[in-house]
Design an enzyme around this catalytic site. Structure first.
Site, PDB file in Angstrom:
ATOM      1  N   GLU A  59      50.833  19.896  43.649  1.00  0.00           N
ATOM      2  CA  GLU A  59      50.528  19.787  42.149  1.00  0.00           C
ATOM      3  C   GLU A  59      48.886  19.562  41.937  1.00  0.00           C
ATOM      4  O   GLU A  59      48.286  19.375  41.128  1.00  0.00           O
ATOM      5  CB  GLU A  59      51.135  18.773  41.387  1.00  0.00           C
ATOM      6  CG  GLU A  59      52.648  18.906  41.587  1.00  0.00           C
ATOM      7  CD  GLU A  59      53.314  20.210  40.664  1.00  0.00           C
ATOM      8  OE1 GLU A  59      52.506  20.389  39.681  1.00  0.00           O
ATOM      9  OE2 GLU A  59      54.120  20.774  41.124  1.00  0.00           O
ATOM     10  N   ARG A  76      27.878  36.596  53.351  1.00  0.00           N
ATOM     11  CA  ARG A  76      27.111  37.782  53.218  1.00  0.00           C
ATOM     12  C   ARG A  76      25.822  37.816  52.687  1.00  0.00           C
ATOM     13  O   ARG A  76      24.903  38.542  53.291  1.00  0.00           O
ATOM     14  CB  ARG A  76      28.082  38.801  52.551  1.00  0.00           C
ATOM     15  CG  ARG A  76      29.349  39.341  53.312  1.00  0.00           C
ATOM     16  CD  ARG A  76      30.118  40.149  52.642  1.00  0.00           C
ATOM     17  NE  ARG A  76      29.311  41.483  52.147  1.00  0.00           N
ATOM     18  CZ  ARG A  76      29.104  42.376  53.211  1.00  0.00           C
ATOM     19  NH1 ARG A  76      29.649  42.589  54.345  1.00  0.00           N
ATOM     20  NH2 ARG A  76      28.211  43.595  52.712  1.00  0.00           N
TER      21      ARG A  76
END
Length: 252
Positions: free
Chosen positions: A120, A157
């Protein structure tokens, strides 16, 4: 003076899930070249009981299992004791939507810590140390590990040296708010579909113009939401008028 390497830590009850992340391609090379320092930490190592429990039933009833806040804090305090606090990201469906701008923003941090929740979620008091909650979309997955991997793969990247060809990063979809232009390689003719002749011309100025027009057209056809909110440059407006003219002439 050598630039400080980027440090990325993830805190998870399943740290071995990250074993393959840096075993292939440019991410593996980023470790080998000393650009990135990565470590997956086992959250259970920061529990105090003999069974290494990290989740217990939540208050209020019927809320399912909630991850305890103490182990997360314990590791955070240990990691921050040198005085340089990490930038903390919690993977959460309630967070801001992860996109290219968030990815670039995170890539500028030198010390990242990802908190991977499950069940949860984590006790809400964790928010005291969280800098940003981030979601990968309006859906639910079983844990924060895969979202963290996706974010790490994307943000790296933008780190100089990780991707050898920086032009490849610049030309990627979303870098400038548009989709990438269409890519082609051999064979020239595949089942009757041929590579656009302009790409074989050797005229780099014409190729660049074609790619910009193709990028605009791809965005209009595939992601009109991106195109609608984009503020077009004068060059893009001119290219768009050419696209409309070409489509009109071809329809005659």
């Amino acid at each position: 003076m050598m630039e400080q390497k980027m440090k990325i830590k993830v805190l998870s009850i399943f740290p071995n899930m990250f074993n393959t992340l840096f075993e292939y391609g440019v991410l593996k090379k980023s470790i080998e070249k000393g650009i990135v320092d990565f470590e997956a930490i086992n959250l259970r190592d920061y529990t105090d009981d003999k069974h290494h429990v990290t989740d217990i039933p939540g208050y209020g009833g019927k809320s399912g299992m909630v991850m305890k806040v103490e182990p997360f804090f314990k590791y955070y305090e240990e990691y921050s004791k040198d005085g340089e606090k990490p930038y903390v990201i919690m993977t959460s469906p309630q967070g801001i939507k992860f996109d290219n701008s968030v990815s670039r923003y995170l890539s500028e941090k030198k010390k990242l810590l990802f908190l991977c929740g499950r069940y949860e979620g984590i006790d809400a008091r964790i928010e005291k140390i969280v800098d940003k909650e981030v979601s990968i979309g309006d859906f639910v997955v079983t844990g924060g590990e895969i979202p963290a991997m996706l974010m790490i793969d994307s943000l790296l990247r933008f780190v100089p040296g990780v991707v050898g060809d920086n032009d490849s990063v610049i030309n990627d979809s979303f870098y400038n708010g548009l989709l990438d232009y269409s890519q082609y390689t051999k064979p020239y003719d595949f089942n009757g579909e041929k590579v656009p002749e302009i790409l074989l011309s050797g005229n780099h100025l014409k190729i660049e113009k074609y790619r910009k027009k193709n990028s605009l057209l791809n965005t209009i056809l595939k992601r009109k939401d991106l195109f609608i909110k984009r503020k077009l440059s004068e060059e893009e407006k001119e290219l768009l008028t050419e696209i409309i003219g070409e489509l009109y002439n071809n329809a005659k």
